[in-house]
Structure formats: C-alpha cells, structure tokens
Design a protein around this motif. Sequence first.
Motif, short mmCIF file in Angstrom:
data_model
loop_
_atom_site.label_atom_id
_atom_site.label_comp_id
_atom_site.label_asym_id
_atom_site.label_seq_id
_atom_site.Cartn_x
_atom_site.Cartn_y
_atom_site.Cartn_z
N GLU A 53 9.35 -12.42 -8.32
CA GLU A 53 8.19 -13.29 -8.37
C GLU A 53 6.92 -12.47 -8.54
OE1 GLU A 53 7.90 -15.98 -5.05
OE2 GLU A 53 10.08 -16.18 -4.91
N LYS A 54 5.89 -13.14 -9.00
CA LYS A 54 4.58 -12.51 -9.15
C LYS A 54 3.93 -12.37 -7.77
CE LYS A 54 0.19 -13.50 -11.45
NZ LYS A 54 -0.51 -14.45 -12.35
N PRO A 55 3.29 -11.23 -7.45
CA PRO A 55 2.64 -11.08 -6.15
C PRO A 55 1.45 -12.02 -5.99
CG PRO A 55 2.80 -8.97 -7.31
CD PRO A 55 3.13 -10.05 -8.30
N THR A 56 1.00 -12.17 -4.76
CA THR A 56 -0.21 -12.95 -4.52
C THR A 56 -1.41 -12.19 -5.07
OG1 THR A 56 -0.62 -11.90 -2.38
CG2 THR A 56 0.78 -13.88 -2.38
N GLN A 57 -2.48 -12.91 -5.29
CA GLN A 57 -3.70 -12.28 -5.78
C GLN A 57 -4.22 -11.25 -4.77
OE1 GLN A 57 -6.69 -14.99 -7.26
NE2 GLN A 57 -8.30 -13.43 -7.20
N GLU A 58 -4.07 -11.59 -3.46
CA GLU A 58 -4.53 -10.67 -2.40
C GLU A 58 -3.75 -9.36 -2.45
OE1 GLU A 58 -5.65 -14.72 -1.56
OE2 GLU A 58 -3.67 -13.84 -1.91
N ALA A 59 -2.43 -9.46 -2.62
CA ALA A 59 -1.60 -8.25 -2.68
C ALA A 59 -1.95 -7.40 -3.91
CB ALA A 59 -0.12 -8.63 -2.70
N THR A 60 -2.18 -8.08 -5.02
CA THR A 60 -2.55 -7.36 -6.25
C THR A 60 -3.87 -6.63 -6.07
OG1 THR A 60 -1.37 -8.97 -7.62
CG2 THR A 60 -3.03 -7.61 -8.72
N GLU A 61 -4.87 -7.33 -5.49
CA GLU A 61 -6.18 -6.71 -5.28
C GLU A 61 -6.10 -5.55 -4.31
OE1 GLU A 61 -8.75 -9.86 -4.06
OE2 GLU A 61 -8.92 -10.72 -6.09
N ARG A 62 -5.29 -5.70 -3.27
CA ARG A 62 -5.11 -4.62 -2.29
C ARG A 62 -4.50 -3.39 -2.96
NH1 ARG A 62 -3.02 -7.62 1.33
NH2 ARG A 62 -0.83 -7.27 0.81
N PHE A 63 -3.51 -3.61 -3.79
CA PHE A 63 -2.84 -2.53 -4.51
C PHE A 63 -3.83 -1.82 -5.44
CE2 PHE A 63 -0.02 -0.57 -7.60
CZ PHE A 63 1.11 -0.24 -6.87
N MET A 64 -4.57 -2.61 -6.23
CA MET A 64 -5.53 -2.04 -7.18
C MET A 64 -6.64 -1.29 -6.45
SD MET A 64 -4.43 -2.68 -10.23
CE MET A 64 -5.89 -2.14 -11.11
N VAL A 87 0.84 -1.20 0.00
CA VAL A 87 0.00 0.00 0.00
C VAL A 87 0.87 1.25 0.00
CG1 VAL A 87 -1.66 1.34 1.36
CG2 VAL A 87 -1.99 -1.13 1.06
N LYS A 88 2.02 1.19 0.68
CA LYS A 88 2.94 2.33 0.68
C LYS A 88 3.45 2.61 -0.74
CE LYS A 88 7.27 4.13 2.55
NZ LYS A 88 8.55 3.81 3.21
N ASP A 89 3.76 1.54 -1.48
CA ASP A 89 4.19 1.70 -2.87
C ASP A 89 3.07 2.32 -3.70
OD1 ASP A 89 6.87 0.49 -2.83
OD2 ASP A 89 5.81 -1.38 -2.41
N ALA A 90 1.84 1.88 -3.45
CA ALA A 90 0.69 2.44 -4.16
C ALA A 90 0.56 3.94 -3.88
CB ALA A 90 -0.59 1.70 -3.78
N GLU A 91 0.79 4.32 -2.62
CA GLU A 91 0.73 5.74 -2.24
C GLU A 91 1.76 6.57 -3.01
OE1 GLU A 91 -0.85 8.02 -0.34
OE2 GLU A 91 -2.48 6.58 -0.09
N GLU A 92 2.97 6.02 -3.12
CA GLU A 92 4.03 6.73 -3.85
C GLU A 92 3.68 6.84 -5.33
OE1 GLU A 92 8.00 5.83 -1.17
OE2 GLU A 92 7.43 4.38 -2.72
N LEU A 93 3.06 5.81 -5.89
CA LEU A 93 2.61 5.84 -7.27
C LEU A 93 1.53 6.91 -7.48
CD1 LEU A 93 2.52 4.76 -10.17
CD2 LEU A 93 1.08 2.88 -9.35
N ILE A 94 0.62 7.01 -6.54
CA ILE A 94 -0.45 8.02 -6.60
C ILE A 94 0.15 9.43 -6.64
CG2 ILE A 94 -2.36 9.05 -5.31
CD1 ILE A 94 -2.92 6.13 -4.26
N LYS A 95 1.16 9.67 -5.84
CA LYS A 95 1.80 11.00 -5.81
C LYS A 95 2.39 11.36 -7.17
CE LYS A 95 2.93 10.95 -0.87
NZ LYS A 95 4.03 10.80 0.13
N ILE A 96 3.02 10.38 -7.82
CA ILE A 96 3.58 10.63 -9.15
C ILE A 96 2.45 10.87 -10.16
CG2 ILE A 96 4.88 9.60 -11.07
CD1 ILE A 96 6.58 8.15 -8.95
N ASN A 122 -6.97 6.31 -12.40
CA ASN A 122 -7.46 5.52 -13.52
C ASN A 122 -6.44 4.41 -13.80
OD1 ASN A 122 -8.89 4.59 -15.73
ND2 ASN A 122 -8.05 6.11 -17.12
N ALA A 123 -6.66 3.26 -13.19
CA ALA A 123 -5.72 2.15 -13.30
C ALA A 123 -6.41 0.91 -13.86
CB ALA A 123 -5.11 1.83 -11.94
N ARG A 124 -5.65 0.13 -14.60
CA ARG A 124 -6.18 -1.08 -15.20
C ARG A 124 -5.17 -2.21 -14.98
NH1 ARG A 124 -6.74 -0.49 -21.43
NH2 ARG A 124 -4.48 -0.53 -21.22
N LEU A 125 -5.67 -3.34 -14.54
CA LEU A 125 -4.80 -4.51 -14.38
C LEU A 125 -4.71 -5.20 -15.73
CD1 LEU A 125 -3.14 -6.33 -12.51
CD2 LEU A 125 -5.23 -7.63 -12.06
#
Length: 352
Positions: free
Chosen positions: A304-315, A272-281, A324-327
């Motif tokens: 490695e590929k993240p877990t589905q839970e981590a991906t959903e949390r990030f999205m 989630v912290k990484d997502a926050e930094e992405l939002i700022k950019i 406006n994000a798309r997986l």
Amino acid sequence: MKSAKNIRHLTLDELTQYFEQMGEKKFRAKQVFEWLWLRHAHSFEAMTNLSKELRIKLAEHFTLPALQIETTQYSEDGTVKSRFKTVEGFAVEGVLIPNDERQTACVSSQIGCSLNCKFCATGYIERKRNLDFDEIYDEVVLINQQAQRVYSKKLTNIVFMGMGEPLLNYKNVLRAVERISSPDGLGMSPRRITVSTAGVAKMIRQLGDDQVRFNLALSLHAANDLKRNEIMPINESNNIKELIAALNYFYEKTKNEITFEYILFKDFNDSVKDAEELIKIYRQVPADLVNIIEYNPIDAAKFEKPTQEATERFMNHLSKNRVNARLRRSRGKDIDAACGQLANKNSIGVDA
C-alpha cells in the motif's frame, strides 16, 4: 532455404558490400540506411527514391520487421501510454511523460521480465524474449512522433524504466542507445538517456568497462538486504554491498550521473530507521539524486501507499541529513502507465 535477414541488423559497411555484390552503386546503400534510421521507413515500398525493381529485390533478400502501435491511451494528466505489437504479435508498452520542461519517453527492453519483483506488474509476466535494438529504437521513434503530434515538441529525455531489465538485454540496449544518439539516427545526447537497473552488479561494472556515456539509475527500494531480498529476489545474488562496489566502479570509469530510485511502501520501508539506512548507502556512492517514488498499487501485490505524514517524515529526515532527494509524483495512474504498472492489460485504448 536460408531465412531472410533483418536489414536493420546490417551496418552501413555491410549494406554497402551487399549493394556492390549486386552491381549497384554504393550510394544506394546510404540511401537505404537513411530510409531505415533517419526517415524511419517501415517498409521497402516507402523508399520512393529507389527503383521499383530494387525495392522488390530488397524485399526478396531482407525482412524489415518493425513495431506497430496497437492502442494508445491518454491520461488526465497528459501522460500517453502505447501498447506496441511486434511482428510475431507480442505486446510491449511504452509511455510519453510530458511536463513544461521535458518530453520523456519511458521505454521497455524486454517482453515481460524474469526478475519477479513483488511490487511490479511486469514482474508477474513471463519473459517471452528480449527486444532487438531496432525494436527499442522503434519505441523511441513512435513516442517521439506522438510528442510532436500531441504537444508539438520533440523528446528531450529517454528512460529505460519500462518493462524488463535492461542489463539482461545488454547488447541490444547499448546498440539501441548508439542508434538513438548517432547523428544518422535520432541524434539525441547520451546525457539525456538514463538506464535503470534492478541491480545486476556484473553488468554495472561492464557498463564502466565499456565507457558508456548515458546515466544510470539503481532501483533500490529497500536499504537492507533482508527487506530487499523479500521484494526483489535478484538481491540474493546481487546484494547491496556488491551493488555499492559496482556503482563506485561505474562512476570511477565514466563519471556519469547515478540516481537511486526508492519506492515507499506503507509499514515496510517508510520509517525513519529505513531513511537512516538509505542515508548510509547514499553516502557510500557518488549519487546525484535519490528519487522517492509514490507506490502505485497493482492487483497482484499486497503493498500500500504510505500515509502523507509518513512520507513527509521520511523526506524531512533525508533533507535534514543533506540528502539530495526528490519526491516524484507518479503520472498516468488512471491508465496504468505509472511506475510499476506496465502489464499489457487488455484495456480499452484509442487507435494510434
């Protein structure tokens, strides 16, 4: 003896001048130009409305090197990967990505790559040379022919997301786009072409100065300099602050669409912290979209590929903050055709 010149490197005016010097009629130049760019002739012999003598003369004065398809592989999901061979035997790959609405060509701009991104198979291949603009054009033509043969549809979109860094082959990429979008070429709208860069700030600004009409994608993949330095060495000389400024300059000059590309890596950039930094950019650039991309493992890298839970949390965090994000689900993984997997592997293919 002076080596023969590639005939496709001549403009129509230069070709016309050549024919006039030979005492040939000017309209012959237009005929040859159409064979090269509209009818995609890969030999002088194919130019059947020219006299045999003229074809022999052209072959004596010019070369006509062209990409050839060496192997083609078909994925279970419909993706088609081709390995092209240059006239001197180098290999480079391109991909046809079909879906209900689009037929997209993913094309390469270099043979190998010099940027050494740690997650990308191409980054582990030495850069041999840039592709010439006519070779890039050949990629698109050959993939377009595949789209029509396999799916009975023409290409709708082109992305420069294959092997190599397009902005380090700047002139050839721009000239290829000009040929692809020209009425006496493929006639494709530049708005349906996206050039993706790992982040060469100076050249992003140059795109703005040159008033290009195609779209731009930045392969971000990490939203702070420390992490981005670790996986993308180019960030050490083109940091995120510089890239943000360059993207804003590009948009100010062109008003063209900008997209961020962000591959998720397990326990590296998927919090989630990484997502926050992405939002700022995201909020500092007039970006239309953030493509969140599934990681496709390669032999040379530890990611490695993240877990589905981590991906959903990030999205979900991006969505909650109105990004406006798309997986983007990867295509062609079973034939090493997905994002980051192009590496000219010696795999079994089907003759084109």
